[in-house]
Design a protein around this motif. Structure first.
Motif, PDB file in Angstrom:
ATOM      1  N   LEU A 183       0.826  -1.207   0.000  1.00 17.62           N
ATOM      2  CA  LEU A 183       0.000   0.000   0.000  1.00 17.62           C
ATOM      3  C   LEU A 183       0.858   1.254   0.000  1.00 17.62           C
ATOM      4  N   GLY A 184       2.001   1.205   0.679  1.00 21.68           N
ATOM      5  CA  GLY A 184       2.900   2.360   0.684  1.00 21.68           C
ATOM      6  C   GLY A 184       3.440   2.668  -0.696  1.00 21.68           C
ATOM      7  N   VAL A 185       3.857   1.618  -1.430  1.00 20.19           N
ATOM      8  CA  VAL A 185       4.362   1.821  -2.790  1.00 20.19           C
ATOM      9  C   VAL A 185       3.265   2.361  -3.702  1.00 20.19           C
ATOM     10  N   LEU A 186       2.070   1.779  -3.606  1.00 16.31           N
ATOM     11  CA  LEU A 186       0.967   2.235  -4.457  1.00 16.31           C
ATOM     12  C   LEU A 186       0.542   3.659  -4.109  1.00 16.31           C
ATOM     13  N   ALA A 187       0.589   4.000  -2.824  1.00 12.57           N
ATOM     14  CA  ALA A 187       0.258   5.369  -2.417  1.00 12.57           C
ATOM     15  C   ALA A 187       1.301   6.354  -2.937  1.00 12.57           C
ATOM     16  N   PHE A 188       2.565   5.931  -2.968  1.00  7.02           N
ATOM     17  CA  PHE A 188       3.612   6.804  -3.518  1.00  7.02           C
ATOM     18  C   PHE A 188       3.369   7.066  -4.998  1.00  7.02           C
ATOM     19  N   LEU A 189       2.957   6.030  -5.728  1.00 11.98           N
ATOM     20  CA  LEU A 189       2.694   6.206  -7.157  1.00 11.98           C
ATOM     21  C   LEU A 189       1.581   7.218  -7.397  1.00 11.98           C
ATOM     22  N   GLN A 190       0.648   7.302  -6.469  1.00  9.29           N
ATOM     23  CA  GLN A 190      -0.444   8.267  -6.624  1.00  9.29           C
ATOM     24  C   GLN A 190       0.044   9.705  -6.540  1.00  9.29           C
ATOM     25  N   LEU A 237      -4.512   0.741  -9.187  1.00  9.48           N
ATOM     26  CA  LEU A 237      -4.262  -0.362  -8.256  1.00  9.48           C
ATOM     27  C   LEU A 237      -4.550   0.010  -6.807  1.00  9.48           C
ATOM     28  N   LEU A 238      -4.202   1.231  -6.407  1.00 17.02           N
ATOM     29  CA  LEU A 238      -4.365   1.598  -4.999  1.00 17.02           C
ATOM     30  C   LEU A 238      -5.814   1.494  -4.529  1.00 17.02           C
ATOM     31  N   PRO A 239      -6.787   2.111  -5.212  1.00 21.05           N
ATOM     32  CA  PRO A 239      -8.167   1.949  -4.735  1.00 21.05           C
ATOM     33  C   PRO A 239      -8.662   0.509  -4.794  1.00 21.05           C
ATOM     34  N   VAL A 240      -8.237  -0.268  -5.806  1.00 27.01           N
ATOM     35  CA  VAL A 240      -8.669  -1.662  -5.875  1.00 27.01           C
ATOM     36  C   VAL A 240      -8.135  -2.438  -4.676  1.00 27.01           C
ATOM     37  N   VAL A 241      -6.837  -2.267  -4.373  1.00 30.11           N
ATOM     38  CA  VAL A 241      -6.231  -2.992  -3.247  1.00 30.11           C
ATOM     39  C   VAL A 241      -6.860  -2.550  -1.936  1.00 30.11           C
ATOM     40  N   ARG A 242      -7.023  -1.257  -1.748  1.00 29.71           N
ATOM     41  CA  ARG A 242      -7.574  -0.750  -0.483  1.00 29.71           C
ATOM     42  C   ARG A 242      -9.004  -1.237  -0.270  1.00 29.71           C
ATOM     43  N   TYR A 243      -9.810  -1.185  -1.303  1.00 30.19           N
ATOM     44  CA  TYR A 243     -11.201  -1.604  -1.132  1.00 30.19           C
ATOM     45  C   TYR A 243     -11.318  -3.117  -1.033  1.00 30.19           C
ATOM     46  N   THR A 244     -10.372  -3.861  -1.607  1.00 33.29           N
ATOM     47  CA  THR A 244     -10.368  -5.308  -1.398  1.00 33.29           C
ATOM     48  C   THR A 244     -10.087  -5.626   0.067  1.00 33.29           C
ATOM     49  N   VAL A 245      -9.091  -4.943   0.641  1.00 32.81           N
ATOM     50  CA  VAL A 245      -8.783  -5.126   2.060  1.00 32.81           C
ATOM     51  C   VAL A 245      -9.976  -4.716   2.922  1.00 32.81           C
ATOM     52  N   ALA A 246     -10.583  -3.572   2.568  1.00 30.08           N
ATOM     53  CA  ALA A 246     -11.737  -3.106   3.353  1.00 30.08           C
ATOM     54  C   ALA A 246     -12.904  -4.081   3.245  1.00 30.08           C
ATOM     55  N   GLY A 247     -13.113  -4.651   2.054  1.00 28.47           N
ATOM     56  CA  GLY A 247     -14.199  -5.618   1.889  1.00 28.47           C
ATOM     57  C   GLY A 247     -13.972  -6.879   2.687  1.00 28.47           C
ATOM     58  N   LEU A 248     -12.738  -7.366   2.699  1.00 28.00           N
ATOM     59  CA  LEU A 248     -12.437  -8.569   3.487  1.00 28.00           C
ATOM     60  C   LEU A 248     -12.516  -8.281   4.983  1.00 28.00           C
TER      61      LEU A 248
END
Length: 353
Positions: A183-190, A237-248
């Motif tokens: 998540l840190g790497v993906l947040a940096f890309l944003q 990727l960042l919103p997909v990963v974050r919302y996948t974690v939030a959904g689980l």
């Protein structure tokens, strides 16, 4: 009210490139319409008057454009002014507010009525004298190709982001320490500006095309769709990963424990329990990704990927306001259509659940 009194409803320009003089033929009528709409806001008629304003303003602009062009030179363009856009946006927001307590079907029906009426009016020539419509008529073939390219870029990006982001999200949920790094790497890309990221990818993709000619034959190169899709996927990727974690995380631990107690494997728990219960959250993430991708895809035109951004940047370069609006409005309509589609999916799956 301020827009009806102090802003130009239309602009009469000598041609498509020059700015013109303001024209507001119906100041009193528009001011009176807003007074009635405000008064109607205190009872249930507020939604009806907001609908009439949202629908009526484009037809009024088309009517005024036809009158202004009666004795004008052939090159004259009637451009929509700041007063029109401000009032139409205010009417649309008011309509959204009036409809928000109704069911999704009624909200969709109201906007569908506006869309059908506008399409019918366009087919009847009600807007043919507006500069925006004339620009579309002159660019019809290129517009259709750009629209198809924009939709394809968005769909491919959404598919790849979901295929790559959902497993990454599951990994981030299972392994919290590794997930924090991802998540840190993906947040940096944003934080990297979109234009800079598109430019930075030109070199690596050009090198790939030279090193592996087979990739170049498939369309890979420093410019074009390949680097554009890659950059769009990185942003998605960042919103997909974050919302996948939030959904689980939204699935109660008791439900998972009960499923494991019944002898279900980890994969069965994921597919049979966690995915159905966390699906609304994941769908909300995909909704955000779809709207974000449609907007960002406009920048991809700068590296030769095509799409509606081509009209935006060509219009800026030429100083043609109508061309800029043509590309911008198409992107807005695509984003709103995607948002409405995902809202419908969320409502449908919610009822099924």
């Amino acid at each position: 009210m301020f827009a009806s009194l102090a802003m130009a409803f239309l602009h009469v320009a000598p041609n498509r490139l020059l700015s013109g003089h303001p024209a507001s033929p119906h100041i009193a009528l528009l001011a009176a319409a807003w007074i009635v709409t405000v008064a109607a806001g205190f009872w249930r008629g507020g939604a009806l008057f907001a609908l009439l304003l949202t629908l009526g303003l484009p037809f009024l602009a088309g009517h005024d454009a036809a009158r202004l062009l009666l004795h004008a030179p052939p090159t004259t363009r009637i451009q929509l002014g700041a007063g029109f856009w401000t009032m139409w946006l205010a009417a649309a927001l008011l309509l959204l507010d009036r409809l928000r307590h109704l069911r999704l079907a009624w909200r969709a029906a109201a906007w569908l009525l506006i869309a059908v009426a506008c399409v019918a009016g366009a087919m009847a020539g009600a807007f043919s004298d507006l500069g925006l419509v004339r620009e579309w008529q002159a660019q019809r073939g290129a517009f259709t190709d750009a629209l198809a390219t924009h939709v394809m870029l968005s769909l491919v990006t959404l598919g790849i982001a979901l295929a790559a982001g959902a497993p990454l999200g599951y990994l981030a949920w299972r392994k919290r320490r590794a997930g924090g790094a991802v998540l840190g790497v993906l947040a940096f890309l944003q934080t990297v500006p979109s234009l800079a990221l598109f430019a930075l990818l030109i070199g690596p993709f050009a090198w790939l095309a030279r090193a592996w000619p087979a990739l170049g034959a498939l369309g890979f190169g420093g410019t074009g769709a390949a680097p554009a899709v890659f950059a769009l996927v990185l942003y998605a990727l960042l919103p997909v990963v974050r919302y996948t974690v939030a959904g689980l995380d939204a699935v109660p631990a008791d439900a998972r424990e009960a499923a494991r107690g019944l002898g279900m494997t980890r994969g069965q728990v994921l597919l049979g329990i966690q995915l159905p219960l966390g699906w609304p959250v994941l769908l909300a993430g995909l909704r955000i990704v779809a709207v974000q991708t449609i907007g960002l895809a406009a920048v991809a035109a700068l590296i030769g990927a095509g799409g509606m951004g081509r009209f935006v940047f060509l219009g800026i370069g030429q100083g043609a306001t109508d061309m800029v609006l043509l590309g911008t409005l198409a992107i807005i309509v695509l984003a709103l259509a995607a948002d409405l589609l995902f809202q419908g999916l969320m409502a449908f799956t919610g009822r099924r659940a």
